[in-house]
Scaffold this motif. Sequence first.
Motif, PDB file in Angstrom:
ATOM      1  N   TYR A  98       5.050   4.886  -2.598  1.00 13.75           N
ATOM      2  CA  TYR A  98       4.063   4.050  -3.269  1.00 13.75           C
ATOM      3  C   TYR A  98       4.158   2.600  -2.796  1.00 13.75           C
ATOM      4  O   TYR A  98       5.108   2.199  -2.114  1.00 13.75           O
ATOM      5  CB  TYR A  98       4.262   4.135  -4.785  1.00 13.75           C
ATOM      6  CG  TYR A  98       5.692   3.923  -5.231  1.00 13.75           C
ATOM      7  CD1 TYR A  98       6.227   2.647  -5.394  1.00 13.75           C
ATOM      8  CD2 TYR A  98       6.527   5.020  -5.488  1.00 13.75           C
ATOM      9  CE1 TYR A  98       7.543   2.452  -5.787  1.00 13.75           C
ATOM     10  CE2 TYR A  98       7.847   4.842  -5.889  1.00 13.75           C
ATOM     11  CZ  TYR A  98       8.338   3.557  -6.035  1.00 13.75           C
ATOM     12  OH  TYR A  98       9.645   3.375  -6.413  1.00 13.75           O
ATOM     13  N   GLY A  99       3.167   1.819  -3.164  1.00 15.80           N
ATOM     14  CA  GLY A  99       3.174   0.407  -2.808  1.00 15.80           C
ATOM     15  C   GLY A  99       4.350  -0.337  -3.407  1.00 15.80           C
ATOM     16  O   GLY A  99       4.750  -0.084  -4.540  1.00 15.80           O
ATOM     17  N   GLU A 131       0.818  -1.212   0.000  1.00 18.40           N
ATOM     18  CA  GLU A 131       0.000   0.000   0.000  1.00 18.40           C
ATOM     19  C   GLU A 131       0.855   1.267   0.000  1.00 18.40           C
ATOM     20  O   GLU A 131       1.984   1.275   0.495  1.00 18.40           O
ATOM     21  CB  GLU A 131      -0.919   0.011   1.222  1.00 18.40           C
ATOM     22  CG  GLU A 131      -1.912  -1.139   1.258  1.00 18.40           C
ATOM     23  CD  GLU A 131      -2.816  -1.085   2.470  1.00 18.40           C
ATOM     24  OE1 GLU A 131      -3.103   0.042   2.948  1.00 18.40           O
ATOM     25  OE2 GLU A 131      -3.210  -2.156   2.963  1.00 18.40           O
ATOM     26  N   GLU A 132       0.290   2.342  -0.537  1.00 15.08           N
ATOM     27  CA  GLU A 132       0.947   3.643  -0.476  1.00 15.08           C
ATOM     28  C   GLU A 132       0.934   4.140   0.965  1.00 15.08           C
ATOM     29  O   GLU A 132      -0.064   4.025   1.673  1.00 15.08           O
ATOM     30  CB  GLU A 132       0.232   4.645  -1.379  1.00 15.08           C
ATOM     31  CG  GLU A 132       0.886   6.005  -1.413  1.00 15.08           C
ATOM     32  CD  GLU A 132       0.223   6.966  -2.386  1.00 15.08           C
ATOM     33  OE1 GLU A 132       0.571   8.162  -2.359  1.00 15.08           O
ATOM     34  OE2 GLU A 132      -0.632   6.513  -3.168  1.00 15.08           O
ATOM     35  N   THR A 133       2.050   4.694   1.409  1.00 12.99           N
ATOM     36  CA  THR A 133       2.188   5.204   2.768  1.00 12.99           C
ATOM     37  C   THR A 133       2.931   6.540   2.721  1.00 12.99           C
ATOM     38  O   THR A 133       3.285   7.032   1.645  1.00 12.99           O
ATOM     39  CB  THR A 133       2.987   4.232   3.655  1.00 12.99           C
ATOM     40  OG1 THR A 133       4.367   4.224   3.208  1.00 12.99           O
ATOM     41  CG2 THR A 133       2.428   2.816   3.599  1.00 12.99           C
TER      42      THR A 133
END
Length: 302
Positions: free
Chosen positions: A234-235, A228-230
């Motif tokens: 990005y993921g 997941e993007e955090t």
Amino acid sequence: MPSFIVGAYASLPQGRESQESYYDLLGNQPWIDGTELPFPGDLMESADRIWLAAHLPKHWRSNTITVIPGTMQHVWKDPNFGLASPDEDGRKAALAFMKQLREALADFAQWRDGQDVKFIEIHSAPTRIASRDVMAKSLEALAQLDWSGARLVIEHCDRYIEGQKPEKGFLPIEDEIALCREAGLGLTVNWGRSVVEGRTAATAVEHVTSAAEAGVLSGLMFSGAGPEETQYGYGWIDGHLPMNPDEPTSLMDAAAIRGAVAAARTQTRPLDYLGAKVCVPKDASIEEREGFLERIHEAVVA
């Protein structure tokens, strides 16, 4: 027991005063034996080397250097750059880069009044076109150089997979293990980079197991990764995510860490080093930054 090192540069605060305080805090932790230093980073310029030599804890005698930051800076500018490049100009540029490191390391050792860099982590760039045979040729050339007592190790990054966007996209770990056996080198696995390759936590254990069975596993570094993007990107970024639950999307939790450590311990020869390298929230205090690393250590020794 293997040394435990921290990739402090990934969690380093801004500003020299805060950085000095952070190194002081880390130096007071009895479970830390050294750090992973990026090249070029603070090793590139003479004034920065002098600062680093003065403020790196004096009792840290088990430091490593990683050349992945500089390697990727060059690859982004020239896709033919790398020690495993079939393009001869790209390979020569990578060897010249390594000679810059050799000179910086010798100077750093003088300012430290001793050689406390034990390992240099090198990589099988470039992306997609890396050649095992060319990498073997470069390893022969590097073996002729004086590394001030440090030993070269190959650090595995995600291999190139057709149809999957690579973070690094270098050689498969099978080729790197074979190269290590042929050249008498060790191999380091970074948990997160293996997981970015396989898109599953199981890949890290598989890579550690393969290197251990071959008897070439030298280091095991723990950085997180996830789909997941955090705030870290990005993921599936090679972004050194903290462990879960410090970063809930990270696949690297205590059980995953213990699984990789157990796989490493199947090797007859003990590892040279274990370690942690994670990014942290930008506004984290130095105590909070240290805590992100300490919780990984606690999982390693549990």
